[in-house]
Write a protein that holds these residues in place. Structure first.
Motif, PDB file in Angstrom:
ATOM      1  N   VAL A 252      32.394   9.655   1.548  1.00 29.28           N
ATOM      2  CA  VAL A 252      33.550  10.336   0.964  1.00 29.28           C
ATOM      3  C   VAL A 252      34.652   9.293   0.724  1.00 29.28           C
ATOM      4  O   VAL A 252      34.942   8.481   1.603  1.00 29.28           O
ATOM      5  N   PRO A 253      35.272   9.283  -0.486  1.00 23.58           N
ATOM      6  CA  PRO A 253      36.236   8.224  -0.818  1.00 23.58           C
ATOM      7  C   PRO A 253      37.346   8.036   0.208  1.00 23.58           C
ATOM      8  O   PRO A 253      37.780   6.915   0.457  1.00 23.58           O
ATOM      9  N   SER A 254      37.834   9.131   0.806  1.00 22.94           N
ATOM     10  CA  SER A 254      38.938   8.992   1.756  1.00 22.94           C
ATOM     11  C   SER A 254      38.537   8.224   3.000  1.00 22.94           C
ATOM     12  O   SER A 254      39.391   7.781   3.776  1.00 22.94           O
ATOM     13  N   ARG A 255      37.224   8.036   3.202  1.00 27.49           N
ATOM     14  CA  ARG A 255      36.764   7.302   4.384  1.00 27.49           C
ATOM     15  C   ARG A 255      36.346   5.875   4.045  1.00 27.49           C
ATOM     16  O   ARG A 255      35.912   5.122   4.923  1.00 27.49           O
ATOM     17  N   LEU A 256      36.446   5.510   2.772  1.00 25.44           N
ATOM     18  CA  LEU A 256      36.017   4.184   2.360  1.00 25.44           C
ATOM     19  C   LEU A 256      37.156   3.188   2.488  1.00 25.44           C
ATOM     20  O   LEU A 256      38.327   3.516   2.307  1.00 25.44           O
ATOM     21  N   SER A 257      36.802   1.954   2.786  1.00 28.74           N
ATOM     22  CA  SER A 257      37.773   0.855   2.730  1.00 28.74           C
ATOM     23  C   SER A 257      37.050  -0.361   2.196  1.00 28.74           C
ATOM     24  O   SER A 257      35.868  -0.565   2.477  1.00 28.74           O
ATOM     25  N   PHE A 258      37.747  -1.147   1.387  1.00 25.73           N
ATOM     26  CA  PHE A 258      37.138  -2.299   0.736  1.00 25.73           C
ATOM     27  C   PHE A 258      37.932  -3.548   1.087  1.00 25.73           C
ATOM     28  O   PHE A 258      39.168  -3.552   1.043  1.00 25.73           O
ATOM     29  N   THR A 259      37.204  -4.599   1.430  1.00 25.52           N
ATOM     30  CA  THR A 259      37.823  -5.903   1.660  1.00 25.52           C
ATOM     31  C   THR A 259      37.624  -6.742   0.415  1.00 25.52           C
ATOM     32  O   THR A 259      36.502  -6.907  -0.049  1.00 25.52           O
ATOM     33  N   ARG A 260      38.726  -7.265  -0.126  1.00 22.82           N
ATOM     34  CA  ARG A 260      38.598  -8.026  -1.367  1.00 22.82           C
ATOM     35  C   ARG A 260      39.706  -9.054  -1.467  1.00 22.82           C
ATOM     36  O   ARG A 260      40.741  -8.953  -0.805  1.00 22.82           O
ATOM     37  N   ASP A 261      39.460 -10.021  -2.324  1.00 20.06           N
ATOM     38  CA  ASP A 261      40.487 -11.011  -2.625  1.00 20.06           C
ATOM     39  C   ASP A 261      41.446 -10.418  -3.644  1.00 20.06           C
ATOM     40  O   ASP A 261      41.033  -9.943  -4.703  1.00 20.06           O
ATOM     41  N   ARG A 262      42.732 -10.410  -3.340  1.00 21.72           N
ATOM     42  CA  ARG A 262      43.715  -9.852  -4.254  1.00 21.72           C
ATOM     43  C   ARG A 262      44.187 -10.927  -5.236  1.00 21.72           C
ATOM     44  O   ARG A 262      44.372 -12.076  -4.879  1.00 21.72           O
ATOM     45  N   GLY A 263      44.376 -10.521  -6.493  1.00 21.04           N
ATOM     46  CA  GLY A 263      44.874 -11.446  -7.496  1.00 21.04           C
ATOM     47  C   GLY A 263      46.312 -11.842  -7.206  1.00 21.04           C
ATOM     48  O   GLY A 263      47.069 -11.121  -6.566  1.00 21.04           O
ATOM     49  N   THR A 264      46.670 -13.000  -7.702  1.00 25.68           N
ATOM     50  CA  THR A 264      48.030 -13.511  -7.491  1.00 25.68           C
ATOM     51  C   THR A 264      48.943 -13.219  -8.672  1.00 25.68           C
ATOM     52  O   THR A 264      50.148 -13.395  -8.582  1.00 25.68           O
ATOM     53  N   GLY A 265      48.341 -12.774  -9.777  1.00 21.68           N
ATOM     54  CA  GLY A 265      49.142 -12.532 -10.974  1.00 21.68           C
ATOM     55  C   GLY A 265      49.276 -13.757 -11.856  1.00 21.68           C
ATOM     56  O   GLY A 265      49.865 -13.701 -12.906  1.00 21.68           O
ATOM     57  N   ASP A 478      41.405  11.414  -9.121  1.00 24.16           N
ATOM     58  CA  ASP A 478      40.936  11.425  -7.732  1.00 24.16           C
ATOM     59  C   ASP A 478      41.819  10.500  -6.904  1.00 24.16           C
ATOM     60  O   ASP A 478      41.643   9.281  -6.882  1.00 24.16           O
ATOM     61  N   LEU A 479      42.782  11.082  -6.209  1.00 23.55           N
ATOM     62  CA  LEU A 479      43.769  10.271  -5.501  1.00 23.55           C
ATOM     63  C   LEU A 479      43.162   9.530  -4.319  1.00 23.55           C
ATOM     64  O   LEU A 479      43.645   8.454  -3.947  1.00 23.55           O
ATOM     65  N   ALA A 480      42.107  10.071  -3.713  1.00 22.21           N
ATOM     66  CA  ALA A 480      41.464   9.374  -2.605  1.00 22.21           C
ATOM     67  C   ALA A 480      40.834   8.068  -3.085  1.00 22.21           C
ATOM     68  O   ALA A 480      40.910   7.035  -2.417  1.00 22.21           O
ATOM     69  N   VAL A 481      40.201   8.113  -4.261  1.00 18.95           N
ATOM     70  CA  VAL A 481      39.627   6.898  -4.846  1.00 18.95           C
ATOM     71  C   VAL A 481      40.721   5.901  -5.204  1.00 18.95           C
ATOM     72  O   VAL A 481      40.614   4.702  -4.924  1.00 18.95           O
ATOM     73  N   VAL A 482      41.787   6.392  -5.814  1.00 20.75           N
ATOM     74  CA  VAL A 482      42.903   5.522  -6.197  1.00 20.75           C
ATOM     75  C   VAL A 482      43.462   4.800  -4.974  1.00 20.75           C
ATOM     76  O   VAL A 482      43.735   3.596  -5.002  1.00 20.75           O
ATOM     77  N   ARG A 483      43.627   5.527  -3.891  1.00 26.80           N
ATOM     78  CA  ARG A 483      44.176   4.910  -2.680  1.00 26.80           C
ATOM     79  C   ARG A 483      43.242   3.833  -2.141  1.00 26.80           C
ATOM     80  O   ARG A 483      43.702   2.804  -1.612  1.00 26.80           O
ATOM     81  N   ALA A 484      41.935   4.030  -2.279  1.00 29.43           N
ATOM     82  CA  ALA A 484      40.964   3.102  -1.700  1.00 29.43           C
ATOM     83  C   ALA A 484      40.924   1.765  -2.438  1.00 29.43           C
ATOM     84  O   ALA A 484      40.668   0.729  -1.820  1.00 29.43           O
ATOM     85  N   ILE A 485      41.195   1.766  -3.762  1.00 33.85           N
ATOM     86  CA  ILE A 485      40.931   0.537  -4.522  1.00 33.85           C
ATOM     87  C   ILE A 485      42.151  -0.071  -5.204  1.00 33.85           C
ATOM     88  O   ILE A 485      42.058  -1.177  -5.740  1.00 33.85           O
ATOM     89  N   SER A 486      43.291   0.606  -5.201  1.00 36.69           N
ATOM     90  CA  SER A 486      44.404   0.156  -6.041  1.00 36.69           C
ATOM     91  C   SER A 486      45.382  -0.745  -5.300  1.00 36.69           C
ATOM     92  O   SER A 486      45.628  -0.575  -4.103  1.00 36.69           O
TER      93      SER A 486
END
Length: 530
Positions: A252-265, A478-486
């Protein structure tokens, strides 16, 4: 339903899609059928209404309605039941509405066929139904054609038609997949009201486990055409027996968490943002679909746009990708001003800026097989070389893109009509990624996918972003998905941005009452306590 089995005739053989399905549904009960795309959920729903495609066959078992066997009724007798006693909310509004008729009269058809209301009473009832499913200015909406409405708005029209005659049973096939959280809650409340007042039973086919958990009495988990589990909803949420059920709940998206390299812009030699929008507007006649919005997307980051259907999200996406010209304002992509570019001048940017559409079926040439669909961008930017070598290189790249989108190479020669909605969306994602672009605009990219495939696609998108430095403009309800990846999020309403900022800040301390309303309508309260 007792021991129902359904197959499809494919050439000289029959493929069994549903095997020995049995359940009972009491008046006023809601059964949620969940499972991955292609598992057989929609086939079960269509079998109830006798709406299997021409190559569909009942191989065994029966469907009974109020003690009467209806699975072997002639077509004419079944048509008398459909709409009045048993109705369908179909999955794809684009192919379920007549494109050359206004939507109000299409809903009125149900009332004309199944009620004794006169024309004025029917028109008034259509307006009431449109208000119930969340439309404002119902008179104007009823006069519009399907192409003048967003995907979510078209879905609301279908829901209005399905509930018009207050049927005894509603088969709801992904009824809220294109709706934002507030309208989703409003529509589900409407169905709940019918259930309470008239004892309407609901077969709710959904990939949204939050909706299933909050709105059903029973949950049936469908896997490979069989019921892997059938249990009261509370039991399913708290103590699922089947391993596959536990797998779905864990994704379920609300239970997902992703580790990633964030862009610097920034990027070497080019410190500017990937996307820059300033005072952007788009008017259709006297209506502002997008009204003076501004935002910036840093390179390598994910900027999400959320809001209700018709708020201007998809129009913004089309402007960013050169498919629609803005009325006013400025758009810069990868350092290039694109607002004044014509189609020919914009074309070189298409290698670097790709889009995944909300409705994949409408964006495919139905004559193409999957290989041709995904290969099309490669052919458009084909370098010089031998045709034979190009064909083999293209095929290899298409296979790699499909596998990255969780589809095997065996799908290469299937056609879109042979795929489930979720499988089509995965093909659309593969097509967008096959050129390895720098910016991808994703317009509801996972709305048709079950939770386990959602998790795979989100993990794929996040992984590619970290590996290739991709920038995403992610449009979703889908706000749960948005929260997980944005990284950042903007909230749109009626063409304008009412709030934007860092995702955690917007979700935890919303400054706008509308944002707070959206967050309060997120489904999945019962899942949160597990």
């Amino acid at each position: 339903m007792e021991d129902l089995s359904v197959g499809y005739q494919l050439g000289h053989s029959t493929k069994t899609a549903v095997r020995n399905i049995s359940f009972e549904l009491e008046p006023g009960q809601v059964l949620a059928l969940v499972g991955e795309s292609g598992s057989g959920k929609s086939t079960i729903g269509h079998a109830i209404l006798g709406l299997l495609p021409a190559n569909g066959r009942l191989l065994g078992g029966s469907v009974r309605f109020r003690g009467r066997t209806i699975s072997d009724l002639p077509g004419g007798q079944l048509r008398e039941l459909r709409g009045r006693a048993i109705s369908l909310i179909p999955q794809d509004p684009t192919v379920s509405l007549d494109p050359v008729r206004r939507v109000g009269p299409q809903v009125e058809d149900v009332l004309r066929l199944h009620t004794g209301l006169d024309s004025e009473a029917r028109r008034k009832r259509v307006h009431e139904l449109f208000a119930l499913v969340g439309f404002d200015d119902v008179e104007r909406r009823s006069r519009q054609f399907p192409h003048e409405l967003s995907g979510g708005m078209r879905q609301r029209v279908l829901i209005a038609a399905a509930v018009a005659a207050e049927p005894d049973v509603i088969v709801a096939d992904e009824p809220t997949s294109g709706l934002d959280a507030t309208v989703q809650a409003q529509v589900l409340d409407l169905i709940d009201d019918l259930r309470r007042r008239g004892g309407t039973s609901v077969v709710l086919i959904t990939h949204d486990l939050g909706v299933a958990a909050d709105r059903s009495d029973l949950v049936g988990v469908v896997r490979d055409g069989r019921l892997a589990e059938l249990a009261p909803t509370g039991v399913f949420v708290q103590n699922p027996r089947d391993e596959y059920s536990r797998h779905l709940l864990d994704n379920v998206p609300s239970r997902l968490s992703f580790t990633r390299d964030r862009g610097t812009g920034t990027a070497p030699g080019d410190p500017g943002p990937a996307v820059e929008v300033r005072h952007l507007s788009k008017h259709y006649g006297g209506h502002a679909a997008v009204d003076d919005i501004s935002f910036t997307v840093a390179r390598g980051q994910t900027f999400s746009i959320v809001g209700e259907s018709g708020s201007g999200k998809s129009t913004t996406a089309r402007i960013l990708t050169g498919l629609t010209r803005a009325t006013a304002g400025r758009v810069s992509l990868l350092g290039t001003e694109v607002g004044t570019l014509d189609t020919k001048a914009f074309r070189p940017l298409r290698r670097d800026v790709q889009i995944v559409f909300q409705n994949p079926y409408a964006s495919f040439d139905p004559r193409f097989d999957v290989l041709s669909v995904v290969e099309e961008p490669l052919r458009s930017f084909q370098p010089a070389g031998s045709a034979r070598r190009r064909r083999q290189e293209n095929r290899d790249r298409v296979v790699a893109a499909l596998e990255a989108a969780s589809l095997p190479a065996s799908f290469l020669h299937r056609h879109p009509r042979e795929l489930s909605g979720g499988q089509r969306q995965r093909v659309a994602i593969a097509r967008a990624l096959v050129l390895e672009p720098k910016v991808v605009v994703l317009d509801e990219p996972i709305s048709a996918l079950d939770v386990s495939v959602q998790a795979q696609i989100l993990e794929l998108l996040v992984g590619l972003q970290s590996e290739l430095g991709l920038t995403y403009v992610f449009i979703s309800h889908d706000l749960a998905v948005v929260r997980a990846i944005s990284d950042r999020v903007a909230v749109m309403r009626r063409g304008g941005i009412v709030e934007q900022g860092e995702t955690a800040q917007v979700f935890e301390s919303p400054a706008s009452p509308y944002t707070a309303q959206l967050l309060g309508a997120i489904a999945g309260r019962r899942l949160a306590i597990r």
